[in-house]
Scaffold this motif. Sequence first.
Motif, mmCIF file in Angstrom:
data_model
loop_
_atom_site.group_PDB
_atom_site.id
_atom_site.type_symbol
_atom_site.label_atom_id
_atom_site.label_comp_id
_atom_site.label_asym_id
_atom_site.label_seq_id
_atom_site.Cartn_x
_atom_site.Cartn_y
_atom_site.Cartn_z
ATOM 1 N N VAL A 195 -57.139 35.603 23.676
ATOM 2 C CA VAL A 195 -55.689 35.437 23.522
ATOM 3 C C VAL A 195 -55.378 34.663 22.242
ATOM 4 C CG1 VAL A 195 -53.633 34.354 24.522
ATOM 5 C CG2 VAL A 195 -55.221 35.645 25.979
ATOM 6 N N ARG A 196 -56.121 33.564 21.984
ATOM 7 C CA ARG A 196 -55.855 32.736 20.791
ATOM 8 C C ARG A 196 -56.128 33.548 19.522
ATOM 9 N NH1 ARG A 196 -59.090 29.143 23.934
ATOM 10 N NH2 ARG A 196 -57.787 27.631 25.081
ATOM 11 N N ILE A 246 -53.270 36.031 18.991
ATOM 12 C CA ILE A 246 -52.038 35.370 18.528
ATOM 13 C C ILE A 246 -52.156 35.065 17.035
ATOM 14 C CG2 ILE A 246 -50.631 33.298 18.735
ATOM 15 C CD1 ILE A 246 -50.202 35.195 21.002
ATOM 16 N N THR A 303 -47.748 30.846 24.471
ATOM 17 C CA THR A 303 -48.886 31.084 25.377
ATOM 18 C C THR A 303 -48.863 30.073 26.507
ATOM 19 O OG1 THR A 303 -50.325 29.671 24.042
ATOM 20 C CG2 THR A 303 -50.306 32.004 23.520
ATOM 21 N N VAL A 305 -47.175 34.839 26.662
ATOM 22 C CA VAL A 305 -48.476 35.355 27.104
ATOM 23 C C VAL A 305 -49.020 34.368 28.122
ATOM 24 C CG1 VAL A 305 -50.786 36.049 26.419
ATOM 25 C CG2 VAL A 305 -48.861 36.441 24.869
#
Length: 898
Positions: free
Chosen positions: A749-750, A753, A767, A805
Amino acid sequence: MARHETDLERRPDPDALLALVGQEGKGRLRVFLGAAPGVGKTYAMLSRARAAKASGCDVVIGLVETHGRSETEALVEGLEVLPRRSIDYRGRTLEEFDIDAALARKPQTILVDELAHTNAPDSRHPKRWLDVNELLSAGVDVWTTLNIQHLESLADVVTRITGVAVRETVPDRLLADAHDVILVDITPDELLERLSQGKVYVTDMAARARQNFFIPRNLIALRELALRRTAERVDDEMVDLLRQSAIEGPWATSERLLVLVGPGSSGERLVRTAARLASGLNASWIALYIERAIGESQSAEDVKNVDQTLRLAEMLGAEVERRISEDMVGEALKIARQGNITQILVGRSRANFPARLWRPSLASELVRRSANIPVLVEIAEEIEPPRPQRKKIDGASLRFGVAAAVLLVAVTVGAGVLLERWLPPLNFVTIFLLPVLICAARFGLWPAIVAALLSFLAEDYFFIDPRYTFTISEPYEFITLIVSLVVAVVTGMLASRLRDHSSAMRQRAEAAQSLFEFSRKVAGASELDEVLWSAATHAQKTLGIKSVAFLIPEERELAIRAAWPPIDRLDPGESVAARWALDKNEVAGWRTGTLPNVRFQFRPLATSRGVVAVAGVEPKLTDEPFDAQQERMLTAILEQAAIAIDRSLLVKESVRTAALEESERLRTTLLASLSHDLRTPLAAITGAVTSLRQLGDKMAEADRADLLISIEEEAGRLARFVGNLLEMSRIESGALHPRKDLVDVAEVVRATIARCKKVFPNWRPTTSLSPDLPPIRGDANLLGQVLFNLLDNAHKYGAEGNVIVHARRDGGTLVLTVTDEGPGIKPTDLTRVFEKFYRGGRPDGRKAGTGLGLSICKGLVEAMGGTIEAQSPAIKKRGTRMILRFPCERQAAAAPQK
């Protein structure tokens, strides 16, 4: 107006024009017709062939029999002769016409001598005229020879004239359909002179022929038949030409003839008479066989005779019909009125006077009830065959029935003796009817007659004075006994007839139930193999035949798709017969005119779209044809199977058509998307590059930087579009094989992004990740691509709102959501958003993207073992939430529980 009506009246006859068109594409048949052997047919044919060869025509000799005549052999020289086919038969080598070589050579014209010749066993066709038919269908012109005695309709006439049975015949329609008929004629005296000179047969054979066949009266009669038939042929040609040219004339009203045939051996003679009559009247005709509905059965010989008679009628050009009725005269007159029959032909009965009193002959009943339809009665020694025999029972059944009759009469006598002691005087006639009725209903007619006779004797012996003797003292008692005997016999016959009625009705009900079950079975079958196996097993078990096989045309070959009992393949002869049935839409194989020696009879299954399959039927007894009941059942089953096969093929084609339509729709959408999504960024890149090239030195630094950024953004857009197409092709082809590594979802996810911040610098999604996220088994790169596509969609459709997210653990499942604050998705479109090329609207009303992003996400997520779904509204009656679920890695999921 008058002129217009005259033009309409003089237009060509449509039937004549259709017949003319029907000959297009086929070869032309030229027949050299003679009255007898030795008139010079082969010589005339070869002379014309040499003349045609000299004029440039491609003429080939397929088969010519010179019979050692030197003049004929000299004409063969210089013409191409095809090699003959050698066949070993009973220790002898036979030389036959090679039809395969003729078809392979396919000349313009081929000479095939002796049209009525019977081919050797194991040939493709049993008769040479069938070989000629195949050549004509292939577009090859055929010249052939024929003697008048070999015409099928004249065979019996020639036999009566000459005393010599004609065994080799050809159907009359072959001569009628010939393009040219050339009569080769010489006088009987000239023919006898040629015979004496050895130009017809060798010396020994010529002497025998002169004593038996070649006598003046025979030759004169045969010559008259040949001249008459040729004259009829010329008259028919003139009528056809007049009709095709719209030339007026007093045309006769069309005649239609009905001939009634039976199972006797004289049926063939009656059919030939009908064929000659129909030919003379230029009439169409129907050959009708009526089977009695109840109480009578046919022997195998009767069934064989009927089959041969109807096959002969069909070969002579008749329309063949089979019917079942108890009232044969009424059924025949019904068909005659429905078919506009103008004349009925029937054979005369030779039954004796008592038989005619008991049952009037068919001919007399037709004459009495025919009203305004003329009835022609053929008079011959034996025209109408004996009546079909009643059902026969075996000896054991008959003995058992007679024993039962004796026992029942004895029981009745005992009961009468007991009843006489306790009751007033009884009517013993009524009592003794009981065993007669029981025997008739249970055992049939003959046990009932035995019971009637025994009852007559028992009543006289035990109950009429003087008792215990067969003496009758009073005349009225004798009359009473005689009346009781007649009543018992008639009652037994009626009861037996009722029993036969019940048995026949039961058989028909069983047949109807069997057909109903089969139709219900195939109606519920959607797959072609299921239909074929159902038809094969049902036909084999119901009809009691040896085996049934269904063949389906697949890629120009016939493949066995179902057979019961199962068979792997057909031998070469059977394959040829099956192919013939498919290509020609004709029955081939066993007991037919094409390869009759093979074990199967192949029947085409035809529908409105043509032949969809071929059914092969192998009988248990090869010497006997199918009886009428088997034929009806087999026809009904095959017709039902043809309909079911056609329906299955239509379903398959509709599915294929739907797939093609969907493919066409996707192709159109893809082309439309390509035209927009490729052309727009390319146009922007081309414009920016052109500006930089032409005005680069004159532009400000900031403007050049903006153009470079635009080029970079549009190039990235193109790269994403092409990447999406490649990913979709990999998913649909099954070439996508994701890795099964441990994936840290928070790290993915990081990274995603961070990638989004580079692509969209002014956009900052939020997030919310749970601290105890477990790892999952999957592919980090593919998961990152899925998340990036979801964020890209949220950026396009989120209306500049916040995007969140969120990732959390839910039992043994990891839940990853992407939520935007846009206008949301309509409830009806929540499932469609994952379809290829589906594109929702942007907040500004424009379509965005290619419609592949969410479809790719679905494919990638499912490839990694997860699921994806859309939820809308998401926040405060707005927005969209994309929910991804993945199974947690098992060890990680179990760790917190320790």
